[in-house]
Scaffold this motif. Structure first.
Motif, PDB file in Angstrom:
ATOM      1  N   UNK A  86       9.191  -3.787   5.626  1.00  0.00           N
ATOM      2  CA  UNK A  86       7.824  -4.315   5.777  1.00  0.00           C
ATOM      3  C   UNK A  86       6.920  -3.268   6.415  1.00  0.00           C
ATOM      4  N   UNK A  87       7.388  -2.652   7.503  1.00  0.00           N
ATOM      5  CA  UNK A  87       6.569  -1.651   8.198  1.00  0.00           C
ATOM      6  C   UNK A  87       6.397  -0.394   7.348  1.00  0.00           C
ATOM      7  N   UNK A  88       7.447  -0.008   6.634  1.00  0.00           N
ATOM      8  CA  UNK A  88       7.353   1.169   5.765  1.00  0.00           C
ATOM      9  C   UNK A  88       6.362   0.910   4.629  1.00  0.00           C
ATOM     10  N   UNK A  89       6.431  -0.278   4.038  1.00  0.00           N
ATOM     11  CA  UNK A  89       5.512  -0.630   2.946  1.00  0.00           C
ATOM     12  C   UNK A  89       4.078  -0.751   3.451  1.00  0.00           C
ATOM     13  N   UNK A  90       3.921  -1.357   4.639  1.00  0.00           N
ATOM     14  CA  UNK A  90       2.581  -1.548   5.212  1.00  0.00           C
ATOM     15  C   UNK A  90       1.875  -0.219   5.426  1.00  0.00           C
ATOM     16  N   UNK A  91       2.657   0.810   5.673  1.00  0.00           N
ATOM     17  CA  UNK A  91       2.069   2.129   5.929  1.00  0.00           C
ATOM     18  C   UNK A  91       1.925   2.970   4.664  1.00  0.00           C
ATOM     19  N   UNK A  92       2.315   2.429   3.522  1.00  0.00           N
ATOM     20  CA  UNK A  92       2.255   3.198   2.274  1.00  0.00           C
ATOM     21  C   UNK A  92       0.850   3.188   1.671  1.00  0.00           C
ATOM     22  N   UNK A  93       0.631   4.129   0.774  1.00  0.00           N
ATOM     23  CA  UNK A  93      -0.655   4.227   0.091  1.00  0.00           C
ATOM     24  C   UNK A  93      -0.905   3.003  -0.778  1.00  0.00           C
ATOM     25  N   UNK A  94       0.156   2.474  -1.384  1.00  0.00           N
ATOM     26  CA  UNK A  94       0.036   1.333  -2.287  1.00  0.00           C
ATOM     27  C   UNK A  94      -0.385   0.054  -1.553  1.00  0.00           C
ATOM     28  N   UNK A  95      -0.111  -0.002  -0.245  1.00  0.00           N
ATOM     29  CA  UNK A  95      -0.420  -1.212   0.525  1.00  0.00           C
ATOM     30  C   UNK A  95      -1.687  -1.054   1.369  1.00  0.00           C
ATOM     31  N   UNK A  96      -2.562  -0.163   0.951  1.00  0.00           N
ATOM     32  CA  UNK A  96      -3.775   0.110   1.733  1.00  0.00           C
ATOM     33  C   UNK A  96      -4.621  -1.144   1.940  1.00  0.00           C
ATOM     34  N   UNK A  97      -4.749  -1.958   0.909  1.00  0.00           N
ATOM     35  CA  UNK A  97      -5.566  -3.165   1.035  1.00  0.00           C
ATOM     36  C   UNK A  97      -4.961  -4.140   2.048  1.00  0.00           C
ATOM     37  N   UNK A  98      -3.622  -4.244   2.058  1.00  0.00           N
ATOM     38  CA  UNK A  98      -2.945  -5.119   3.019  1.00  0.00           C
ATOM     39  C   UNK A  98      -3.083  -4.556   4.438  1.00  0.00           C
ATOM     40  N   UNK A  99      -2.915  -3.242   4.556  1.00  0.00           N
ATOM     41  CA  UNK A  99      -3.099  -2.578   5.854  1.00  0.00           C
ATOM     42  C   UNK A  99      -4.512  -2.825   6.384  1.00  0.00           C
ATOM     43  N   UNK A 100      -5.508  -2.666   5.527  1.00  0.00           N
ATOM     44  CA  UNK A 100      -6.894  -2.870   5.939  1.00  0.00           C
ATOM     45  C   UNK A 100      -7.130  -4.312   6.391  1.00  0.00           C
ATOM     46  N   UNK A 101      -6.523  -5.259   5.674  1.00  0.00           N
ATOM     47  CA  UNK A 101      -6.712  -6.665   6.015  1.00  0.00           C
ATOM     48  C   UNK A 101      -6.049  -7.014   7.352  1.00  0.00           C
ATOM     49  N   UNK A 102      -4.804  -6.581   7.545  1.00  0.00           N
ATOM     50  CA  UNK A 102      -4.048  -6.958   8.741  1.00  0.00           C
ATOM     51  C   UNK A 102      -4.422  -6.128   9.966  1.00  0.00           C
ATOM     52  N   UNK A 103      -4.526  -4.824   9.785  1.00  0.00           N
ATOM     53  CA  UNK A 103      -4.706  -3.925  10.932  1.00  0.00           C
ATOM     54  C   UNK A 103      -6.183  -3.680  11.244  1.00  0.00           C
ATOM     55  N   UNK A 104      -6.974  -3.421  10.215  1.00  0.00           N
ATOM     56  CA  UNK A 104      -8.389  -3.092  10.450  1.00  0.00           C
ATOM     57  C   UNK A 104      -9.220  -4.352  10.645  1.00  0.00           C
ATOM     58  N   UNK A 105      -9.083  -5.326   9.741  1.00  0.00           N
ATOM     59  CA  UNK A 105      -9.927  -6.522   9.806  1.00  0.00           C
ATOM     60  C   UNK A 105      -9.432  -7.548  10.828  1.00  0.00           C
ATOM     61  N   UNK A 106      -8.134  -7.886  10.748  1.00  0.00           N
ATOM     62  CA  UNK A 106      -7.593  -8.889  11.670  1.00  0.00           C
ATOM     63  C   UNK A 106      -7.163  -8.302  13.003  1.00  0.00           C
ATOM     64  N   UNK A 107      -7.159  -6.975  13.076  1.00  0.00           N
ATOM     65  CA  UNK A 107      -6.877  -6.261  14.327  1.00  0.00           C
ATOM     66  C   UNK A 107      -5.518  -6.619  14.927  1.00  0.00           C
ATOM     67  N   UNK A 108      -4.488  -6.669  14.071  1.00  0.00           N
ATOM     68  CA  UNK A 108      -3.137  -6.864  14.598  1.00  0.00           C
ATOM     69  C   UNK A 108      -2.750  -5.640  15.429  1.00  0.00           C
ATOM     70  N   UNK A 109      -2.239  -5.887  16.620  1.00  0.00           N
ATOM     71  CA  UNK A 109      -1.881  -4.818  17.538  1.00  0.00           C
ATOM     72  C   UNK A 109      -0.373  -4.592  17.530  1.00  0.00           C
ATOM     73  N   UNK A 110       0.063  -3.639  18.332  1.00  0.00           N
ATOM     74  CA  UNK A 110       1.489  -3.401  18.496  1.00  0.00           C
ATOM     75  C   UNK A 110       2.197  -4.682  18.936  1.00  0.00           C
TER      76      UNK A 110
END
Length: 413
Positions: free
Chosen positions: A139-163
């Protein structure tokens, strides 16, 4: 009360002109309560620091840096996850990243690492290596991949999920403290404008901050400051920052000013106007006649304008000569945004601004979208007043105003 830099790993703090001091909080006041019917989404709080023993010299517009700490709840969660509770308060003798000899794991997690910073993809990928569960690792490897950029943006940038959020999603993930210390950003001091005048009391420094009651919620420093009001004999670590041109001094007393503020950006102007009033009371200026001071304020509602009663009093005393409000969440307000008010008074503002001794001050969101929108309105005022063909020409004039000190923007560097 003695100088101390033990709270934070940086022996030299950004733009500091004093040492770090552990300063008592003299008073905490709730200025604005989060309002009903969506008129205000923040509590606004003022705290007053007792600086009597420090001998600090400052003027309205100066700023202080406050050193934050992560919450005990967050720290305890990480200590548990890292299986470090038993050794949490023992000194660490190795050096890794900001780890230093003489510090414990608890101190590092509480005082030195930014636990709620935005997580980079590279960090998430490396974090996956410390997952005992393969699905969590993937999950973490995929979340950091180029293909999962939209998911990363939604979870980390927009929803501000932290460590902390990621570790709750991935319960098998147990990164070592050395890894976190090397890869997480440092927990930096938070700057605050001083909101009072030393002419009233040079032994106190007041600051104003807001506590957001909506997602993503309050920041680390504001949360800490809010909780301090519930403690017995509370104190904070602070230092005085270097002065810049965003100030009001005795030399400004006979000059004209236009103040533009959004929300808690009003704080330094409260200090400016208090200073102006005291200069007049104490006859401290060689200039007998004070200059004109105009204030344009944007807030969610009338109740959210901090110090509004005092502003009206200053207006009645001609300390404040024009006071115009805009309320973004009040249906009956004459102006919704401060830009609307500026355009309504565009002719008067242009004529006033063009006088040789007039200075424009803006304190909004530190160069963000609100600042850009207000500058757009100012450019339109200049364009129309100077009969320019293009707004870019007006923006160039505004840029020149910044260069020569006629336009001063409160930017915390």
């Amino acid at each position: 009360m003695v100088p101390s830099d033990k709270h934070n790993h940086c022996s030299k703090h950004p733009f500091a002109r004093s040492q770090v001091f552990n300063v008592p909080i003299k008073k905490s006041e709730l200025l604005v309560i989060s309002g009903a019917e969506g008129t205000n989404n923040k509590n606004i709080i003022k705290i007053t620091l007792n600086t009597k023993e420090l001998g600090l010299e400052w003027e309205p517009g100066d700023t202080i840096g406050i050193l934050p700490t992560n919450s005990d709840k967050d720290v305890e969660f990480l200590l548990n996850r890292l299986d470090a509770l038993a050794s949490a308060d023992y000194e660490i003798l190795s050096n890794a990243g900001p780890l230093t000899s003489g510090c414990s794991v608890r101190q590092i997690l509480r005082d030195r690492l930014s636990l709620r910073s935005i997580l980079k993809k590279q960090f998430l990928s490396a974090l996956g290596d410390y997952c005992g569960d393969n699905e969590e690792k993937m999950f973490l490897k995929c979340l950091s991949s180029k293909e999962a950029t939209s998911i990363y943006n939604e979870l980390i940038i927009n929803k501000r999920l932290t460590l902390l959020d990621i570790l709750k999603i991935c319960p098998s993930c147990k990164p070592p403290i050395e890894f976190l210390s090397k890869h997480l950003p440092s927990l930096l001091a938070r700057p605050y404008s001083i909101a009072n005048s030393p002419l009233v009391n040079s032994n106190e420094i007041s600051i104003v901050f807001s506590l957001l009651n909506e997602k993503p919620g309050p920041g680390v420093t504001t949360s800490m400051l809010s909780k301090k009001s519930e403690e017995n004999n509370p104190s904070v670590f602070m230092y005085l920052r270097e002065s810049n041109t965003f100030r009001y001094t005795i030399e400004d007393y006979g000059k004209n000013q236009i103040f533009i503020a959004i929300g808690t950006g009003l704080a330094p102007f409260l200090g400016f106007l208090q200073h102006k009033e005291e200069i007049k009371k104490q006859s401290l200026s060689k200039t007998e006649a004070p200059g004109q001071s105009w204030l344009f304020v944007g807030a969610t509602s009338e109740e959210a304008v901090i110090g509004r009663d005092q502003l009206l009093k200053w207006q009645s005393l001609n300390v404040l000569n024009k006071f115009v409000e805009a309320h973004s969440r009040c249906q009956t307000s004459v102006f919704k945004y401060v830009q609307d008010a500026l355009m309504k008074y565009s002719h008067e503002i242009f004529e006033f601004l063009m006088t040789s001794d007039a200075t424009l001050y803006l304190c909004a969101d530190g160069g963000g979208e609100i600042t850009k929108s207000i500058e757009g309105a100012l450019a339109d005022i200049i364009k129309n007043g100077m009969h320019l063909q293009e707004v870019n020409e007006a923006m160039q004039v505004l840029k020149e105003f910044k260069t020569n000190g006629k336009y001063k923007l409160d930017l915390w560097l």
